[in-house]
Design an enzyme around this catalytic site. Structure first.
Site, PDB file in Angstrom:
ATOM      1  N   GLU A  61       1.057  -1.562   0.012  1.00 40.79           N
ATOM      2  CA  GLU A  61       0.374   0.464   0.376  1.00 40.79           C
ATOM      3  C   GLU A  61       0.980   1.498  -0.405  1.00 40.79           C
ATOM      4  O   GLU A  61       1.003   1.888  -0.637  1.00 40.79           O
ATOM      5  CB  GLU A  61      -1.053   0.007   0.813  1.00 40.79           C
ATOM      6  N   ASP A 107       3.443  -4.806  -5.322  1.00 46.70           N
ATOM      7  CA  ASP A 107       3.743  -5.846  -4.720  1.00 46.70           C
ATOM      8  C   ASP A 107       5.512  -6.152  -4.993  1.00 46.70           C
ATOM      9  O   ASP A 107       6.097  -6.369  -3.820  1.00 46.70           O
ATOM     10  CB  ASP A 107       3.547  -7.112  -5.667  1.00 46.70           C
TER      11      ASP A 107
HETATM   12 ZN   LIG Z   1      -2.611  -2.618  -4.530  1.00 49.64          ZN
END
Ligand SMILES: [Zn+2]
Length: 689
Positions: free
Chosen positions: A523, A587
């Site tokens: 995030e 990621d």
């Molecule tokens: Zn995301």
């Protein structure tokens, strides 16, 4: 615009339905049971070689242990926790629904909202009568000028017709809440569904037309007329799709930001009577608004003239019916499931009624239900502990920025400013929303659903012109997801995700860094992905990068685009590297930050990170396994095909492997040789953050 850690479960489940016998109305809800721990050796396939296919090694036995339930399009760690939360909420709602609470109290509202949804006997008995006033309004339309109030009404009850109206922070002045009109009104998931060629897409389009015809027949049309009308609706939606913006283009905030005076917009789209529409829909007086996709509205304006009134009216009633089918007699419910569940997602069975009613209550009265949920399932030190972990990952992001060799000091300073300004929202809101104006009646399932939607619409539109409430949440507390909001510059972790497997008190720190640590990092990285980087510390869409730093950044992201585009998702379909760029960037950055935090935590004893623990793995290996096991899943091929076109996340197997192939640390942790599939030569690795 906000970026999540995973596909939102709700859109994949929203249309799945089941009509249970009402005898089950007050079945005792069993206590929820946790089934999967943070470190799950049983899910692994230890016969596989982690250097050849890490996902297979980390998750190779998961599908055997956790076959996809017949009522879900896929099963994964998010779905597992979602099912746990459903059971937890089920217990809360069964209790509330039998409590005979004071009228107007929170408990009465959630209890009766759930109970009216569960009462399929009453819903069937009432037939179409509760919907009749809505159908009559549409039937009574005789002129194009009369359409505007009805479109506004459908907007207020979320009837998925023509386009959307909402409030949003102004991309370029984050202190303001503005009105936004955007493309919408499609019955299929995305514009390409109407336009792509290929046998599978053509078959699905035929099935969709059949579905439209079936709904018209259920509303009383003769078969021949229904078939013709369905084809006309399809032609209208196809024309809407043609003027819609594709989902790759929509990732660029500049492409969905066009502030205009209302008067100018209204004069350019006379058939839409926009000034009247805004008033009728309940928008506070505004002189300007964001017309997200101007060419859509120009196209729609023409279509409103060239399409027959009959087609427009049929389109409106079918979309309204589809949007409320779970609150209509079971034949409507089943018809909706047959297309949206069985055909579109490949789901064999409708989801149990109680699950859908729990979901409906979460979506209609999220912060009332959420308040009870957090008291029971997120108490004690959970918030403080998570906050501390988030702060640590943020500190690592600061160190990561300092270490970058490609970014100039001036841009680094701005990046630090933005990082320092990020607000962490953990667990649940500090101030709960007030639902006192929402009336819930135990014997009015359809009315409850429509009133909840209108209540939400009023709430959202009332924000326009008022100061931004920085404490507001857009995820309900039980949600198994997390997100980054670039206009707020906040990262949000609802209580729903801060539980096993993502956060497991009984697992090692390394495992938790691999799970929730990487989610936090994910995030955080969204603030600096190809979308997020365009917003500054105050949440404004404003370029704070030097030209050279932008060039350097784009070189690095294009490496990820090419890398992920080379991965095959299902059959002959490749991952769309452009659509998934933001998530892939997050990621990759997320796991790196989690690893940095693990290393920083063990600064006094580095060798311990490479020494086997009681699990049989080193802490570094545990971290990678935690990461890999975030993505253990089984997906139906239909769902995978749909996800490739609409989901900005890569498929789970690729999320696990796509990151470790970019990390020399993975190669070292598992003793892989350079050149093995999970350990490419360093010059072939991509790295943004
Ligand atoms: Zn995301």
């Amino acid at each position: 615009m906000s970026a999540h850690i995973t596909r939102t479960l709700r859109w994949s489940l929203a249309c799945t339905t089941i009509a249970l016998a009402s005898a089950a109305l007050h079945a005792q809800a069993p206590a929820p049971v946790r089934t999967i721990p943070g470190f799950d050796k049983s899910a692994m396939d230890t016969a596989a070689d982690p250097c050849v296919d890490f996902y297979q090694y980390a998750c190779g036995s998961y599908s055997k242990l956790h076959p996809i339930p017949a009522d879900l399009p896929s099963f994964d760690q998010f779905a597992n926790l979602y099912e746990f939360n459903l059971q937890a909420l089920h217990g809360i709602l069964e209790k509330a629904s039998t409590a005979h609470a004071a009228p107007g109290s929170d408990e009465q509202k959630i209890g009766d909202y759930y109970a009216s949804c569960m009462d399929t006997a009453a819903i069937d008995k009432a037939g179409l009568a509760p919907l009749q006033p809505e159908l009559d309004r549409i039937a009574a339309l005789t002129s194009r000028d009369a359409l505007t109030p009805e479109i506004a009404h459908l907007e207020r009850v979320n009837g998925n017709a023509f386009f959307t109206l909402s409030s949003s922070q102004d991309f370029k002045d984050a202190t303001r809440e503005i009105a936004v009109v955007d493309q919408g009104g499609l019955g299929l998931p995305e514009k390409d569904y109407y336009l792509r060629t290929g046998a599978k897409d053509e078959e699905l389009r035929q099935q969709y037309v059949q579905h439209l015809a079936n709904v018209l027949k259920l509303l009383g049309e003769a078969p021949d007329a229904a078939t013709k009308d369905a084809k006309d609706i399809m032609a209208f939606e196809t024309a809407l799709a043609k003027v819609s913006l594709g989902n790759v283009e929509r990732r660029d905030p500049e492409k969905i930001y066009h502030m205009q005076p209302v008067a100018k917009f209204a004069s350019e789209t006379p058939s839409l009577h926009m000034a009247d529409f805004l008033k009728e829909a309940g928008t506070p007086p505004v002189s300007e608004l964001n017309v997200a996709v101007p060419e859509f509205f120009t196209g729609l304006n023409q279509l409103m003239e060239s399409t027959s009134m009959d087609t427009l009216k049929n389109y409106m009633r079918v979309h309204l019916v589809d949007s409320v089918s779970s609150r209509l007699p079971h034949v409507f419910d089943q018809e909706n499931f047959d297309f949206y569940g069985r055909k579109l997602e490949g789901v064999p069975e409708q989801q149990a009624r109680w699950k859908r009613c729990v979901d409906a209550t979460d979506s209609g009265l999220g912060e009332v239900l959420g308040k009870v949920y957090v008291a029971q399932y997120f108490s004690g030190d959970s918030k403080a502990k998570t906050s501390a972990a988030v702060k640590q990952i943020e500190a690592e992001m600061g160190r990561d920025l300092d270490q970058l060799t490609w970014m100039s000091p001036v841009t680094k300073t701005k990046a630090h400013e933005k990082l320092n300004a990020i607000v962490d929202k953990i667990g649940y809101p500090n101030k709960w929303r007030d639902y006192s104006a929402l009336i819930v009646k135990r014997d009015d399932a359809l009315g409850d659903g429509l009133r909840a939607r209108e209540f939400e619409s009023t709430y959202q539109l009332n924000k326009i012109g008022k100061p931004v409430d920085k404490g507001e949440w857009d995820l309900t507390p039980p949600t198994v997801n997390a997100n980054y909001d670039p206009s707020m510059n906040t990262i949000n972790f609802p209580a729903g995700i801060l539980q096993p497997v993502f956060y497991d008190k009984t697992a090692s720190d390394a495992t938790n860094y691999g799970h929730i640590g990487s989610v936090v990092g994910h995030e955080l990285t969204h603030g600096f992905d190809d979308e997020g980087r365009k917003f500054d510390a105050q949440g404004n869409l404003k370029d704070w990068w030097t030209a050279e730093d932008t060039k350097q950044f784009e070189q690095r992201t294009s490496c990820l685009v090419d890398e992920y585009s080379s991965f095959v998702a299902v059959d002959d379909l490749h991952v769309n590297g452009k659509l998934t760029l933001g998530e892939n960037t997050a990621d990759n950055g997320g796991l790196r930050l989690a690893l940095m935090a693990l290393v920083a935590n063990a600064a006094h004893d580095h060798t311990a990170l490479d020494t086997k623990t009681s699990t049989g793995y080193t802490p570094k290996q545990e971290l990678f396994l935690g990461w890999g096991q975030n993505w253990c899943s089984t997906e139906r091929p239909e769902m995978l095909r749909m996800a490739v076109s609409v989901d900005p996340h890569s498929p789970d197997r690729i999320r696990a492997n796509g990151v470790v192939v970019n990390m020399p640390e993975f190669r070292e942790a598992f003793g892989c040789k350079v050149g093995q599939p999970m350990a490419p030569a360093p010059e072939k690795m991509c790295r943004v953050w």
